[in-house]
Design a protein around this motif. Structure first.
Motif, PDB file in Angstrom:
ATOM      1  N   THR A  36       0.782  -1.408  -0.061  1.00 19.30           N
ATOM      2  CA  THR A  36       0.024   0.077  -0.038  1.00 19.30           C
ATOM      3  C   THR A  36       0.916   1.285   0.042  1.00 19.30           C
ATOM      4  O   THR A  36       1.941   1.173   0.707  1.00 19.30           O
ATOM      5  CB  THR A  36      -0.861   0.150   1.415  1.00 19.30           C
ATOM      6  OG1 THR A  36      -1.830  -1.025   0.956  1.00 19.30           O
ATOM      7  CG2 THR A  36      -1.699   1.236   1.222  1.00 19.30           C
ATOM      8  N   VAL A  37       0.621   2.235  -0.936  1.00 16.03           N
ATOM      9  CA  VAL A  37       1.215   3.248  -0.698  1.00 16.03           C
ATOM     10  C   VAL A  37       0.191   4.511  -0.046  1.00 16.03           C
ATOM     11  O   VAL A  37      -0.687   4.654  -0.582  1.00 16.03           O
ATOM     12  CB  VAL A  37       1.679   3.761  -2.197  1.00 16.03           C
ATOM     13  CG1 VAL A  37       2.318   5.534  -2.264  1.00 16.03           C
ATOM     14  CG2 VAL A  37       2.666   3.050  -3.060  1.00 16.03           C
ATOM     15  N   ALA A  38       0.845   5.101   0.873  1.00 16.67           N
ATOM     16  CA  ALA A  38      -0.131   6.332   1.510  1.00 16.67           C
ATOM     17  C   ALA A  38       0.389   7.765   1.105  1.00 16.67           C
ATOM     18  O   ALA A  38       1.575   7.771   0.912  1.00 16.67           O
ATOM     19  CB  ALA A  38       0.060   6.148   3.051  1.00 16.67           C
ATOM     20  N   ILE A  39      -0.523   8.351   0.621  1.00 15.42           N
ATOM     21  CA  ILE A  39      -0.278   9.885   0.116  1.00 15.42           C
ATOM     22  C   ILE A  39      -0.920  10.731   0.994  1.00 15.42           C
ATOM     23  O   ILE A  39      -2.324  10.689   1.417  1.00 15.42           O
ATOM     24  CB  ILE A  39      -1.061  10.196  -1.294  1.00 15.42           C
ATOM     25  CG1 ILE A  39      -0.564   9.140  -2.112  1.00 15.42           C
ATOM     26  CG2 ILE A  39      -0.376  11.556  -1.651  1.00 15.42           C
ATOM     27  CD1 ILE A  39      -1.378   9.307  -3.547  1.00 15.42           C
ATOM     28  N   LEU A  40       0.081  11.422   1.838  1.00 13.07           N
ATOM     29  CA  LEU A  40      -0.686  12.566   2.781  1.00 13.07           C
ATOM     30  C   LEU A  40      -0.254  13.850   2.123  1.00 13.07           C
ATOM     31  O   LEU A  40       0.636  14.190   2.170  1.00 13.07           O
ATOM     32  CB  LEU A  40       0.352  12.365   3.944  1.00 13.07           C
ATOM     33  CG  LEU A  40      -0.065  11.363   5.160  1.00 13.07           C
ATOM     34  CD1 LEU A  40       0.156   9.886   4.399  1.00 13.07           C
ATOM     35  CD2 LEU A  40       0.878  11.552   6.101  1.00 13.07           C
ATOM     36  N   ALA A  41      -1.430  14.563   1.642  1.00 12.35           N
ATOM     37  CA  ALA A  41      -1.413  15.837   1.134  1.00 12.35           C
ATOM     38  C   ALA A  41      -2.599  16.614   1.189  1.00 12.35           C
ATOM     39  O   ALA A  41      -3.550  16.043   1.704  1.00 12.35           O
ATOM     40  CB  ALA A  41      -1.067  15.682  -0.350  1.00 12.35           C
ATOM     41  N   ARG A  42      -2.481  18.063   0.933  1.00 13.05           N
ATOM     42  CA  ARG A  42      -3.771  18.854   0.656  1.00 13.05           C
ATOM     43  C   ARG A  42      -4.515  18.205  -0.096  1.00 13.05           C
ATOM     44  O   ARG A  42      -5.763  18.037  -0.015  1.00 13.05           O
ATOM     45  CB  ARG A  42      -3.408  20.218   0.557  1.00 13.05           C
ATOM     46  CG  ARG A  42      -4.349  21.318   0.842  1.00 13.05           C
ATOM     47  CD  ARG A  42      -3.768  22.586   0.335  1.00 13.05           C
ATOM     48  NE  ARG A  42      -3.018  23.258   1.379  1.00 13.05           N
ATOM     49  CZ  ARG A  42      -2.005  23.828   1.290  1.00 13.05           C
ATOM     50  NH1 ARG A  42      -1.297  23.907   0.255  1.00 13.05           N
ATOM     51  NH2 ARG A  42      -1.144  24.148   2.329  1.00 13.05           N
ATOM     52  N   ILE A  59      -3.729   2.216  -2.915  1.00 14.88           N
ATOM     53  CA  ILE A  59      -3.269   3.692  -2.823  1.00 14.88           C
ATOM     54  C   ILE A  59      -4.300   4.110  -1.722  1.00 14.88           C
ATOM     55  O   ILE A  59      -5.400   3.986  -1.717  1.00 14.88           O
ATOM     56  CB  ILE A  59      -3.161   4.410  -3.904  1.00 14.88           C
ATOM     57  CG1 ILE A  59      -2.332   3.867  -5.019  1.00 14.88           C
ATOM     58  CG2 ILE A  59      -2.890   5.892  -3.551  1.00 14.88           C
ATOM     59  CD1 ILE A  59      -2.248   4.626  -6.382  1.00 14.88           C
ATOM     60  N   VAL A  60      -3.842   4.563  -0.615  1.00 16.87           N
ATOM     61  CA  VAL A  60      -4.470   5.194   0.285  1.00 16.87           C
ATOM     62  C   VAL A  60      -4.320   6.641   0.465  1.00 16.87           C
ATOM     63  O   VAL A  60      -3.187   7.097   0.741  1.00 16.87           O
ATOM     64  CB  VAL A  60      -4.442   4.477   1.795  1.00 16.87           C
ATOM     65  CG1 VAL A  60      -3.050   4.374   2.345  1.00 16.87           C
ATOM     66  CG2 VAL A  60      -5.466   5.119   2.866  1.00 16.87           C
ATOM     67  N   ARG A 180      -6.303  -0.680  -5.716  1.00 14.71           N
ATOM     68  CA  ARG A 180      -7.446   0.009  -4.996  1.00 14.71           C
ATOM     69  C   ARG A 180      -7.274   1.356  -4.788  1.00 14.71           C
ATOM     70  O   ARG A 180      -6.106   1.623  -3.980  1.00 14.71           O
ATOM     71  CB  ARG A 180      -7.916  -1.114  -3.931  1.00 14.71           C
ATOM     72  CG  ARG A 180      -9.370  -0.949  -3.448  1.00 14.71           C
ATOM     73  CD  ARG A 180      -9.375  -2.360  -2.423  1.00 14.71           C
ATOM     74  NE  ARG A 180      -9.316  -1.536  -1.204  1.00 14.71           N
ATOM     75  CZ  ARG A 180      -8.968  -2.330   0.201  1.00 14.71           C
ATOM     76  NH1 ARG A 180      -8.835  -3.740  -0.098  1.00 14.71           N
ATOM     77  NH2 ARG A 180      -8.984  -1.820   1.247  1.00 14.71           N
ATOM     78  N   LEU A 181      -8.116   2.135  -4.646  1.00 11.33           N
ATOM     79  CA  LEU A 181      -8.105   3.405  -4.093  1.00 11.33           C
ATOM     80  C   LEU A 181      -8.984   3.635  -2.921  1.00 11.33           C
ATOM     81  O   LEU A 181     -10.318   3.476  -2.846  1.00 11.33           O
ATOM     82  CB  LEU A 181      -8.508   4.416  -5.150  1.00 11.33           C
ATOM     83  CG  LEU A 181      -8.082   5.895  -5.116  1.00 11.33           C
ATOM     84  CD1 LEU A 181      -6.593   5.991  -4.632  1.00 11.33           C
ATOM     85  CD2 LEU A 181      -8.493   6.749  -6.251  1.00 11.33           C
TER      86      LEU A 181
END
Ligand code: FAD
Length: 348
Positions: A36-42, A59-60, A180-181
């Protein structure tokens, strides 16, 4: 599940995110887990397409105004919430000023182990053994995290270079089609504001970005004088690469600090690294030895740089380097540079 926390800036993934995907995919495949790749962003949506190319199974996204610009308290809280929800076996971030800021905090808050600056890993039966440099990279330590996950790992930049698109086995490595998103909600509004960004300074126009350079020509003390460093500049220009340096070059004031490659400078992993007049001290090697092709030019056949070099030229740099530059220019149809560096030969 293996969880990667992606790093990004200006709506683009940073190169370390691609390297994390290499380590993450290796671990996931070997351990029979998902990635799983986590994207933390605005606005994480702007990064989803790029993340798909990393080949994750999922992708979370975590969205929030307070996630940008980076604030250690906010990222720590978001990753901690994500980890307690998803219970990954391993959580990976870059050993960068960002990753090595928030990930140890999450590890401390969850009371779980952290392996910093990992450069390699292996399976020993049921155990996963990570390798990390210690004592200024003079020694390597093998570390096995104890107990059930999660275990937190920061990956040293350059240690897990992404494969070239034409290499066998490359390309999106997952076999389950589209990832999966998922969106993950976490309330970050109540967190105290303990740090404030007061500005952002970009490197001067034309300044080097060694971390993402494809080709680097680096000069060492063998250059002897500041005036001769133009030989390095000329070769780098002919090859279309960036210029780097060993520490004595920087300490002597021949080049600014951001040119330095090594344990107290930058870590790089270009496609081609040309080391000119560099002996190959361990503190230098740790910053460049994961380069894909290393060419060393040194008059001392016993110089340690030849132990890591794929190609070596044992000769006087003052005759070899201008010759290579001339040949590259001729092959590329370039005209010779105006006012090149002095030759530096003893007879000059
Ligand atoms: C805490 C600490 C941190 C450090 N961090 C770093 C770091 O980040 N980066 C780093 O680079 N170093 C670092 N160092 C320094 C490191 O230990 C070495 O001293 C340094 O890398 C040596 O630089 P060099 O190879 O350019 O010079 P030298 O070791 O002096 O080597 C010069 C080389 O040039 C060759 N040469 C000379 N003349 C010619 C010629 N005419 N033609 C061809 N070859 C020639 C010589 O044979 C020699 O091998 C650190 C040291 C410490 C203690």
């Amino acid at each position: 599940m293996i969880l990667i926390v992606a790093e990004h800036a200006d709506d683009r993934l940073k190169p370390i995110s691609r390297e994390l995907a290499v380590l993450g995919r290796e671990l996931a495949d070997d351990l029979g887990r998902t990635l799983t790749v986590a994207i933390l962003a605005r606005d994480p949506a702007s990064l989803v397409e790029e993340c798909r190319a990393l080949g994750p199974d999922r992708i979370v996204t975590v969205a929030g105004d307070r996630l940008e610009p980076y604030d250690p308290d906010v990222w720590t809280a978001a990753v901690e919430a994500l980890v307690s929800e998803d219970e990954p076996a391993f959580v990976l971030a870059g050993h960068t000023s960002t990753g090595y800021d928030f990930l140890p905090r999450v590890a401390a808050r969850t009371g779980r182990p952290l392996v910093p600056a990992c450069i390699e890993w292996q399976r020993h039966g049921e155990r996963v053994v990570f390798t990390r440099p210690v004592f200024n990279a003079k020694m390597h330590m093998r570390v096995t995290p104890k107990g059930e996950g999660p275990c937190f790992v920061t990956a040293a930049p350059g240690a897990f270079p992404p494969r070239e698109p034409d290499e066998a086995g490359s390309g999106p490595p997952q076999d389950g089609g589209e990832p999966r998103l998922d969106a993950f909600d976490v309330d970050l509004s109540g967190l105290p504001v303990r740090s404030k960004r007061i500005g952002r300074e970009s490197a001067a126009a034309g300044a080097l970005d060694l971390g993402s350079a494809d080709i680097i020509v680096a000069g060492g003390r063998g250059i002897r004088e500041k005036e001769h460093f133009g030989l390095i500049d000329d070769l780098a220009e002919a090859l279309g690469g960036a210029v780097g340096a060993s520490r004595p070059v920087v300490d002597s004031g021949w080049r600014p600090r951001d040119y330095q490659i090594g344990s107290s400078g930058q870590t790089v992993s270009p496609r081609l690294y040309v080391a000119v007049g560099i002996s190959g001290a361990v503190q230098h090697l740790v910053g460049m030895q994961s380069s894909r092709c290393i060419v060393a030019i040194n008059k001392d056949a016993d110089a340690p740089i030849f132990k890591v070099a794929h190609y070596g030229i044992v000769d006087d740099l003052f005759s070899v380097v201008p010759e290579i530059t001339r040949t590259v220019r001729a092959l590329k149809g370039q005209s010779p540079p105006v006012g090149s560096a002095g030759s530096g030969r003893e007879s000059d």
